[in-house]
Motif scaffolding. Structure first.
Motif, short mmCIF file in Angstrom:
data_model
loop_
_atom_site.label_atom_id
_atom_site.label_comp_id
_atom_site.label_asym_id
_atom_site.label_seq_id
_atom_site.Cartn_x
_atom_site.Cartn_y
_atom_site.Cartn_z
N THR A 31 34.10 42.24 38.39
CA THR A 31 33.16 42.67 39.17
C THR A 31 32.12 41.66 39.27
OG1 THR A 31 33.54 44.88 38.72
CG2 THR A 31 31.53 44.62 39.64
N ASP A 32 31.96 40.98 38.11
CA ASP A 32 30.64 39.73 38.13
C ASP A 32 31.15 38.66 39.05
OD1 ASP A 32 29.89 41.20 35.84
OD2 ASP A 32 30.75 40.01 34.39
N ALA A 33 32.35 38.43 38.98
CA ALA A 33 32.71 37.15 39.89
C ALA A 33 32.76 37.59 41.54
CB ALA A 33 34.05 36.62 39.36
N GLN A 167 38.01 37.05 35.83
CA GLN A 167 36.89 36.40 36.82
C GLN A 167 37.42 35.69 37.77
OE1 GLN A 167 34.75 32.78 35.98
NE2 GLN A 167 32.95 34.02 35.46
N GLY A 168 38.72 35.10 37.65
CA GLY A 168 39.26 34.44 38.73
C GLY A 168 39.93 35.48 39.75
N GLN A 333 38.07 29.97 50.27
CA GLN A 333 37.85 30.48 48.95
C GLN A 333 39.20 31.17 48.17
OE1 GLN A 333 34.51 33.09 48.80
NE2 GLN A 333 33.02 31.17 48.88
N ALA A 334 39.98 31.82 49.00
CA ALA A 334 41.29 32.53 48.54
C ALA A 334 42.14 31.24 48.18
CB ALA A 334 41.62 33.51 49.72
N THR A 341 41.85 27.71 40.63
CA THR A 341 41.07 28.57 39.79
C THR A 341 41.92 29.32 38.91
OG1 THR A 341 39.25 28.45 41.47
CG2 THR A 341 39.06 30.06 39.68
N ILE A 342 42.88 30.13 39.37
CA ILE A 342 43.59 31.11 38.45
C ILE A 342 44.45 30.47 37.73
CG2 ILE A 342 45.11 33.07 38.67
CD1 ILE A 342 43.72 34.29 41.19
#
Length: 507
Positions: A31-33, A167-168, A333-334, A341-342
């Motif tokens: 949720t933060d990310a 997060q990722g 971004q995706a 990122t992931i």
């Protein structure tokens, strides 16, 4: 200090509850990310809706963007310190749900934002994002500490990295949800052109923000059902019997294995936070965790939050309508999340208990620095010649951030300090990191403020972006040096080693 319940925690086999704890704790990071990284898409939509009649059409003033970014980072920094301290004073579990509920309520509040006039919307959005930041900040130290205290010492790094890896997926979800919402509004829109922004677009960005509350809300019940960590109960509350009972509920151990034959309350000398004794024993470690997190967040958040400014010449947004423009940013971004990122997070999950935190952190900083130098020194070439090489190199910065200091700076503070200071020190280090995020984000805003026209697209000026990217490289090199000098290795070390060391010092 040798309590059976703590020894059993250190040697426990990986069980179902460990994975359940990863999901429950990690959903806060998810949720933060989501909330952090959807803001670039949201601000594009707000620019098209509320800045249509400005002299620079659809351009939000840099000062406004700076305030919107600053409010959430400041809220996060305050939340990390406040909730981190509460986690050590009142218990991890007792304040864990409060942080999550604050995120849920604030996410919904961001979507409503009270009114539909520009100034009112921006003030309201900034207000709710500040409180969203408080909840996000509270989640950081509590999630890291809870996972570290439930884990065994053999796979503890992988478990905490597993929590952080969500997060990722939060970054990916913010992009995917945005794409879905934008596509739905796009399909249903009538008479949609480049210069016509339909009223429904004002609903789209609100819906994207409010959907971020769903995953956090779904895990609230399971957070409340989690027992207090056995380490906190035994070492801070000095209730070893209750610690054993709590552990028996969630892990596959019998009471006969972990109950003490004779329970003696620990009469250990204590000392307050930031006392001379605290600084002598833990000051260097707290400095190391804080400064490395500060340097990392300068780079990580400036790159993530403002991808659209850096990549503007590649996205070709000049002839797009409101939904097309934001859809392209979300899609980009995706792609970055999936390709760089992931994977970075999961390289860390796999290797961190094999090669150690310190080596990963040093290597990550070093690799990021090399890439930023390559991008910055040749930026005029990359800018004037649309080139996939630029995108590949820039994607590597995200990979090595996550297979590097972005993950390790989250893990190490949760392992390095005694139980009665663990959450507090993690919160302090994280708060210093968010101040670095604020510095980096404002720096990129400054660098992208003045633009040139290249192929009918506004892109950042050569000199400003060259300097910015090279400075980010220097920051990474500085992080590498400080990690080498000050960051200790915690791989394979029991969390209770800190308690043992202190008891021996006090004899």
């Amino acid at each position: 200090m040798s309590l059976k319940v703590l020894s059993a925690l250190d040697s426990a086999k990986t069980q179902f509850y460990h994975f359940k704890a990863i999901i429950v704790a990690g959903m806060g990071l998810f949720t933060d990310a989501y909330d952090f990284f959807c803001i670039s898409i949201i601000m594009k939509l707000i620019a098209r809706i509320y800045y249509e009649n400005e002299s620079e059409k659809y351009q939000i003033k840099t000062s406004v963007l700076a305030v919107m970014v600053s409010t959430m980072f400041l809220g996060t920094a305050i939340g990390q310190v406040v909730f981190g301290r509460l986690g050590d004073r009142r218990g991890r579990r007792s304040v864990y749900g409060l942080a999550l509920m604050l995120m849920v309520i604030s996410s919904i509040g961001c979507g409503f934002s009270i009114c539909r006039t520009r100034n009112c919307v921006l003030v309201s959005l900034g207000f709710f994002r500040f409180f969203l930041g408080l909840g996000i900040g509270g989640d950081y130290p509590l999630s890291a500490t809870i996972m570290s205290e439930f884990a065994n010492k053999r796979t503890r790094g992988s478990f905490i990295a597993g929590v952080f890896s969500l997060q990722g997926f939060g970054i990916l979800a913010s992009a995917m949800v945005s794409m879905f919402v934008l596509k739905m509004f796009w399909i249903s829109a009538d008479d949609l052109t480049k210069d016509h922004t339909p009223e429904d677009a004002d609903i789209a960005w609100r819906l994207i923000l409010m959907l971020g509350a769903i995953p956090a809300g779904l895990t609230y019940y399971w957070r409340m059902m989690m027992p207090e960590t056995a380490r906190y109960t035994a070492l801070v509350e000095n209730n070893v019997l209750q610690a054993a009972k709590d552990m028996e509920k969630v892990l596959d151990v019998s009471m006969s294995q972990i109950a003490e034959e004779e329970i003696l309350l620990q009469d250990r000398q204590t000392y307050p936070l930031f006392s001379k004794k605290f600084l002598r024993r833990h000051g260097r470690d707290l400095f190391s965790c804080s400064i490395n997190w500060f340097l990392l967040d300068i780079v990580f958040y400036s790159s993530n939050l403002f991808q659209s400014q850096i990549y503007s010449q590649f996205l070709k947004l000049e002839n797009d309508n409101v939904y097309q423009e934001s859809f392209k940013i979300a899609a980009f971004q995706a792609i970055v999340a999936i390709s760089a990122t992931i994977p970075g997070y999961y390289f860390t999950v796999f290797f961190i208990d094999r090669i150690g935190r310190r080596k990963i952190q040093i290597t990550g900083f070093f690799s990021m620095g090399l890439v930023y130098f390559a991008l910055g020194i040749s930026y005029s070439h990359w800018r004037d010649n649309t080139n996939a090489g630029f995108l590949v190199l820039y994607g590597l910065t995200f990979f090595f951030a996550n297979f590097g200091p972005n993950t390790t700076t989250f893990i190490v503070p949760a392992e390095l300090f005694p139980a009665r200071f663990r959450s507090t020190c993690h919160g302090i280090a994280g708060a210093v990191g968010k101040l670095g995020a604020l510095v980096g984000s404002l720096g990129v805003l400054w660098a992208t403020d003045e633009k040139d026209m290249v192929d009918d697209v506004l892109v950042p000026k050569n000199k400003a972006m060259t300097v910015t990217l090279v400075v980010l490289g220097v920051v990474c090199v500085l992080g590498m040096v400080l990690s080498y000098l000050y960051t200790p290795e915690t791989m394979g070390r029991s969390l209770e080693d800190n308690e043992i060391d202190e008891d021996e010092d006090d004899r």
